[in-house]
Design a protein around this motif. Structure first.
Motif, PDB file in Angstrom:
ATOM      1  N   MET C  68       0.883  -1.204   0.213  1.00 14.91           N
ATOM      2  CA  MET C  68      -0.034  -0.039   0.034  1.00 14.91           C
ATOM      3  C   MET C  68       0.943   1.142   0.038  1.00 14.91           C
ATOM      4  O   MET C  68       2.114   1.089   0.544  1.00 14.91           O
ATOM      5  N   ALA C  69       0.341   2.290  -0.612  1.00 15.02           N
ATOM      6  CA  ALA C  69       1.361   3.523  -0.862  1.00 15.02           C
ATOM      7  C   ALA C  69       0.643   4.794  -0.446  1.00 15.02           C
ATOM      8  O   ALA C  69      -0.551   4.676  -0.579  1.00 15.02           O
ATOM      9  N   ARG C  70       1.611   5.657  -0.021  1.00 13.31           N
ATOM     10  CA  ARG C  70       1.094   6.983   0.462  1.00 13.31           C
ATOM     11  C   ARG C  70       2.059   8.037  -0.115  1.00 13.31           C
ATOM     12  O   ARG C  70       3.358   7.723   0.236  1.00 13.31           O
ATOM     13  N   SER C  71       1.905   9.069  -0.558  1.00 13.95           N
ATOM     14  CA  SER C  71       2.774  10.126  -1.008  1.00 13.95           C
ATOM     15  C   SER C  71       2.619  11.038  -0.197  1.00 13.95           C
ATOM     16  O   SER C  71       1.512  11.784   0.007  1.00 13.95           O
ATOM     17  N   SER C  72       3.713  11.794   0.567  1.00  8.93           N
ATOM     18  CA  SER C  72       3.602  13.205   1.184  1.00  8.93           C
ATOM     19  C   SER C  72       4.360  14.292   0.288  1.00  8.93           C
ATOM     20  O   SER C  72       5.382  13.883  -0.419  1.00  8.93           O
ATOM     21  N   LEU C  73       4.031  15.415   0.472  1.00 11.66           N
ATOM     22  CA  LEU C  73       4.645  16.370  -0.131  1.00 11.66           C
ATOM     23  C   LEU C  73       5.363  17.517   0.938  1.00 11.66           C
ATOM     24  O   LEU C  73       4.632  17.639   1.817  1.00 11.66           O
ATOM     25  N   PHE C  74       6.567  17.567   0.440  1.00  9.62           N
ATOM     26  CA  PHE C  74       7.290  18.708   1.127  1.00  9.62           C
ATOM     27  C   PHE C  74       7.594  19.870   0.053  1.00  9.62           C
ATOM     28  O   PHE C  74       7.773  19.544  -0.871  1.00  9.62           O
ATOM     29  N   ALA C  99      10.885   3.800  11.875  1.00  8.28           N
ATOM     30  CA  ALA C  99       9.806   4.846  12.091  1.00  8.28           C
ATOM     31  C   ALA C  99       8.505   3.983  11.589  1.00  8.28           C
ATOM     32  O   ALA C  99       7.291   3.931  12.475  1.00  8.28           O
ATOM     33  N   VAL C 100       8.300   3.531  10.634  1.00  8.85           N
ATOM     34  CA  VAL C 100       7.192   2.815  10.169  1.00  8.85           C
ATOM     35  C   VAL C 100       6.931   1.673  11.214  1.00  8.85           C
ATOM     36  O   VAL C 100       5.549   1.402  11.458  1.00  8.85           O
ATOM     37  N   ALA C 101       7.896   0.820  11.183  1.00 11.69           N
ATOM     38  CA  ALA C 101       7.637  -0.227  12.094  1.00 11.69           C
ATOM     39  C   ALA C 101       7.115  -0.028  13.435  1.00 11.69           C
ATOM     40  O   ALA C 101       6.223  -0.843  14.074  1.00 11.69           O
ATOM     41  N   GLY C 102       7.205   1.203  14.058  1.00 11.70           N
ATOM     42  CA  GLY C 102       6.806   1.634  15.462  1.00 11.70           C
ATOM     43  C   GLY C 102       5.321   2.052  15.208  1.00 11.70           C
ATOM     44  O   GLY C 102       4.940   2.410  16.536  1.00 11.70           O
ATOM     45  N   THR C 103       4.900   2.147  14.050  1.00 10.24           N
ATOM     46  CA  THR C 103       3.546   2.863  14.137  1.00 10.24           C
ATOM     47  C   THR C 103       2.440   1.645  14.062  1.00 10.24           C
ATOM     48  O   THR C 103       1.280   1.857  14.101  1.00 10.24           O
ATOM     49  N   SER C 104       2.739   0.431  13.670  1.00  6.97           N
ATOM     50  CA  SER C 104       1.873  -0.894  13.537  1.00  6.97           C
ATOM     51  C   SER C 104       2.694  -2.106  13.759  1.00  6.97           C
ATOM     52  O   SER C 104       3.656  -2.153  13.239  1.00  6.97           O
ATOM     53  N   ARG C 105       2.160  -3.029  14.281  1.00 14.68           N
ATOM     54  CA  ARG C 105       2.508  -4.453  14.252  1.00 14.68           C
ATOM     55  C   ARG C 105       2.872  -4.832  12.875  1.00 14.68           C
ATOM     56  O   ARG C 105       3.604  -5.784  12.426  1.00 14.68           O
ATOM     57  N   PHE C 106       1.778  -4.324  11.720  1.00 12.31           N
ATOM     58  CA  PHE C 106       1.985  -5.169  10.374  1.00 12.31           C
ATOM     59  C   PHE C 106       2.666  -4.232   9.452  1.00 12.31           C
ATOM     60  O   PHE C 106       3.174  -4.808   8.540  1.00 12.31           O
ATOM     61  N   ALA C 107       2.675  -2.845   9.628  1.00  9.32           N
ATOM     62  CA  ALA C 107       3.048  -2.055   8.557  1.00  9.32           C
ATOM     63  C   ALA C 107       5.061  -2.179   8.491  1.00  9.32           C
ATOM     64  O   ALA C 107       5.557  -2.039   9.498  1.00  9.32           O
ATOM     65  N   VAL C 138      -1.122   3.350   6.215  1.00  8.20           N
ATOM     66  CA  VAL C 138      -0.244   3.996   5.369  1.00  8.20           C
ATOM     67  C   VAL C 138      -0.209   5.443   5.821  1.00  8.20           C
ATOM     68  O   VAL C 138       0.791   6.139   5.903  1.00  8.20           O
ATOM     69  N   THR C 139      -1.396   6.001   6.242  1.00 10.32           N
ATOM     70  CA  THR C 139      -1.419   7.498   6.634  1.00 10.32           C
ATOM     71  C   THR C 139      -1.008   7.615   7.912  1.00 10.32           C
ATOM     72  O   THR C 139      -0.061   8.507   8.157  1.00 10.32           O
ATOM     73  N   HIS C 140      -0.983   6.740   8.752  1.00 14.50           N
ATOM     74  CA  HIS C 140      -0.346   6.783  10.136  1.00 14.50           C
ATOM     75  C   HIS C 140       0.865   6.810  10.069  1.00 14.50           C
ATOM     76  O   HIS C 140       1.927   7.607  10.425  1.00 14.50           O
TER      77      HIS C 140
END
Lengths: 364, 364, 364, 364
Positions: C68-74, C99-107, C138-140
């Motif tokens: 799954m994908a999400r793009s952020s804009l800087f 950082a991603v691993a810290g947001t979810s058990r599965f991400a 993915v948004t989290h």
């Protein structure tokens, strides 16, 4: 400006063919001039031309439409205002037609297409422009139309003389849907023995390649309204040799190669929905261009537009020759590079190579 | 072949500038050669160049990536077979890398991207190719890779050396997403007074135009991964003058002009995600090309790729000059055609016209 | 809020099949639930299911990828700043992964893809998300990543948590090129007699239709990275019945139907490059959804992602059934409307109609 | 068929609003029903509705066009044959009009658009269809037209009743260029203080986001003729609640959000070029649908098409509410997820949350 600042760039060029072409804009055998840094293009188109001469009627070129378009941008306070103005434009289309006719002997307004996005009003004018490609004619017309429309006090403000909904020299869908330039299809029915001997392939392999590479491969590449191998190569070469604004190969590169396996052989077609071409105007006064157009038979006394139609048919047929030859080569593993290497070794003497050595250019 | 069949096509050409350019591939003032039948392009780019010289650092060109790609097509019995082969390809990528390295001193495989459609397996190879644009290098490599992969007995059959997922000389999305050629951004911050005096516009009008015409107008035109006014014009002219395969303006025409109004002035940028360019290879041996590349400073002793990077930066800056000048003219009703008509009257002597007369070309 | 404000909308639904499906994510016979206002869809998919049961292995579903994908804009000051930040991102990718691993058990972060446009930096994160479709996950993750990256003081400013380069619920090319959701291909080899008796057509007519309608027709329609008849119909019906976020049929509608005529029969395939699907998460707690997932065998104890993979395979096979049946009907002049009218007359009793009456839905 | 095979799927639904809407198809305050598994959509649209009620005239909806299209495919021997038939079609358009009028009380042929690709002739019929979305009406008409045209002995063969140039439920450019469904623009001018207090943002940040995310981000995503954040979410919810064929959100998802910063506030617009909608036909007989349409005021005695026009205006305004609210949230770092998490905690009781807590859904 020192003398070294004004010069000419010399592009190698060669006449290839002749191509046998028939249809509603031409019935003739013509050689075509190809100016290119990529010399393998010459024998490649040459092989297609050879095929055309082996077949009754050769390549058939069908001219379906001719127009040039320019879109102007107006800014309204809101969508309701843009729509109200849009309606007035269509009610007063006769006045628009007159305004266009006043800007040129050849320009005739044949369509006004609008699109409203929020408070923005895009107005796309389509004109017939005789034998000119019509870039300047349509911009002059757009300028007159925009001034006229702004004078009507519809609450519109000037946005831009060109709103990119034209579209010039950018890939687009609108040019295919609404037309810009010449719409022309070149097609041919090639008997099985010609396929085998001259193109070293067969109908099934050709159809498979057209479907898998051009249509499916093109689809995953995201090739908008387009499915072909290398139209741009042929277009660039003949555009440069005939004084066209070659940046229009961008639109020209969008077209569809479609083929069918039939009992009699291979039906093979190249559809070019928006081929920009002219026989008068910018670049056409240069000596070599004038000569090329003369030799192509595009300097005859004909009704306005007929010389450009003829040129469009010739160009479409040239595209077909190069497309046919490259695809045939690609049906055979290794043929493309073998031919290319042989061409590289014999650079400059392609014409002396034995018949049947395609020397396809490697690109695409 | 009679003598009249081999000739050269002469395209009018002029050196324009100099442009002031800085960035990670160049820090210099350079004049640029523009070969074109559309002479108003010269003063148009010239006006942008003038702006660049009025600003510390001038146009900044940022080179982000360089690669060339070719996709081959394999045919499996079904999707399961295509996927199984796909997995082997990635497991044995090291062997693929070695095979590529064996085909050229400069070619290095840096990415293998695959897509399965039904039983069709498209394999897109990306290579670095030094200072060459890499068309031939990547085709040679693809040939070697395809022979190698077919030798692995994965149940695949030859489909095509090129499967159109490359993509060469056709508009596409894949080249933007995965890269092909040089990825380069040219940008500049123009003070308000320069905007007013040299470009006769202001930041707000420029931003409005960029958004309304290029972005919104481009969107309704269906301009895939693209939002600009006329990149193709500048690309064609400098491609022809520097011996590039100018059919690659098709991909080059896809790029995004983006601008912001800031306190200090106008931020203006041109992003070219897949600019195909080389300083060695086909067409580069011609005398006028060699001279042009020399004068551009692209014949120096540098690490492989650095001369082509420099040329890419120069080309991106040239695109910015022409884009900036045309858009500025289009912010003013009537300016484009006034300038064009003045240019038409004075055709051939554009350089003698007073500074500040842009003579924008009318197209786009 | 009055009681009349909270209610449920009841969509007619029916279980159809069973479908025989095999492949790397499933080997089973399953019935599928289709919730739709367009009841002719039931017998249409039912006819495809019947075909699947007549063939050893039935429909084969090959699962190729899941993410799954999400793009952020800087927003950077300029392209040089954006590129410098871009490079740091890739250097510190390990920190992003943590950082991603810290947001979810599965991400789990599996890809960071960036694109620079002017001074804008788009960062597209791709994650594996287990059995969830992953929209929220993915948004989290993107939120955490954006905060982390902004804390690095790279000269970037917040642009948007989502920069539309994700892309969610909009047609796109990027999802096909880079992946989003499940990539899955369903294919089948249908013997000639089954084609004739059950589908009342033959291989040649089917291939002709797939090429002419889906590929050529799709091309002129401007169907970006897409060539099919009506994937969206089947997707909507099964999405609603299984608690998916059905707005994702927008992406799902982009896929390619490809067919080949072979000695043994018709090879027919449906490739869905970005099928968004989950078996846990929003909407999955509702009783009817839970029941449907249970009955589909997607509630078993399996490794994370395997239930969603199974569901993706089932959905792709369902798409194939409906696509096959509609196209077969369209090879025969008049069949579609005859079936539709008979269906209309017998609305509500489609299941009682004699076998072989397809009752295709009329759309697409 | 066992009883468990026929059932209904229950989608949570809620009436949101009211929205204040004015324009050429409606002048009213209406609540709108939203059926969705993604409950954060309710407060999101609700916040936009609140804004609409704070402004004189609220959201203005401008209806520009209404039509439904179907394309048929004919096969000619070659392009010349296809073009000859094409010309006859246009000459005998009156007969085509009569044939269409004979198939339905409401169907009226208003446009015949053709495209030739090789020997393939695609004919796209456009009809007005009263208050029906017109899927079936146009297919019936196409069947009659195709039989009639084939009876003319123009050398054409049946290709397909639908040639994908319609286009139904697939992303396309043709529907934008030529129209399909209702063309409608919703716009609003929001004062600065409303922006600040109700939407917690300002005009500059909103315009920046619309340009950077929707237009630039959409461009690099390859979002064909489309630039918005999440039209599909609102469309799905209101389509399900009003008995529409919700697979048409695929086309509906293509639309353009455009905004301007003005002295008076933020001009914000949503343009939906091809919104498929009907108030009679399939799915409309269900009790909850009938009730919803009644409550929306779309069951009144009006001229044919006016009820569907009203519904289209309401839907466009609903899209604007959701788009406005999500974008406003995305201008603030962290707001989206904060709201979402608060919504998650309070799932089922969103309406009880304090005003000003948007609870935006996280997607897009």
């Amino acid at each position: 400006m020192s003398p070294r600042d004004t010069l000419t760039v010399e592009i190698p060029s060669r006449w290839v063919g002749p191509l046998r072409i028939s249809g509603n804009a031409i019935d003739d055998e013509v050689e075509v001039p190809l100016a290119t840094y990529e010399s393998p293009l010459w024998p490649s188109v040459g092989r297609g031309a050879r095929v055309s001469r082996m077949i009754e009627g050769g390549i058939r070129a069908t001219l379906l439409d001719a127009r040039m378009a320019r879109s102007s941008l107006f800014v309204a306070p809101d969508a309701a205002g843009a729509f109200a103005a849009d309606q007035v434009l269509h009610e007063r289309e006769e006045e628009l037609r007159e305004a266009v006719a006043g800007t040129s002997r050849f320009a005739r307004l044949i369509d006004v297409h609008t699109e409203v996005v929020g408070n923005l009003l895009f107005v796309r004018y389509a004109l017939t422009t005789g034998d000119a490609s019509g870039h300047n004619m349509v911009t002059h017309a757009a300028e007159a139309l925009q001034a006229l429309i702004l004078s009507w006090d519809l609450g519109l403000e000037y946005g831009s003389i060109s709103g990119n909904y034209c579209t010039d020299k950018k890939p687009s869908a609108v040019n295919g849907d609404l037309g810009r330039g010449r719409r022309v299809v070149a097609d041919i029915l090639i008997p099985h023995d010609v396929l085998e001997k001259t193109l070293r392939t067969d109908a099934k392999r050709m159809v498979d390649l057209v479907v898998r590479k051009n249509l499916v491969g093109g689809t995953i590449a995201g090739s908008l309204r387009s499915a072909n191998a290398h139209y741009a190569n042929m277009l660039l070469a003949i555009y440069l040799a005939t004084g066209q604004d070659a940046a229009n190969i961008v639109e020209g590169s969008q077209g569809i190669t479609y083929a069918e396996e039939r009992e009699e052989g291979l039906y093979f077609s190249c559809s070019l929905p928006h081929l920009i071409v002219g026989t008068v105007g910018n670049g056409k006064h240069l000596a070599h261009v004038d000569e090329a157009l003369e030799r192509l038979g595009c300097r005859a006394e004909r009704e306005p537009g007929a010389n450009a139609n003829r040129l469009a048919a010739i160009i479409a047929a040239t595209v077909l020759c190069g497309e046919l030859s490259l695809l045939a080569a690609q049906t055979n593993q290794g043929e493309l590079m073998r031919a290319h290497r042989s061409m590289e070794r014999g650079r400059g003497s392609a014409a002396q190579r034995p018949a049947g050595t395609p020397g396809e250019e490697a690109q695409s």
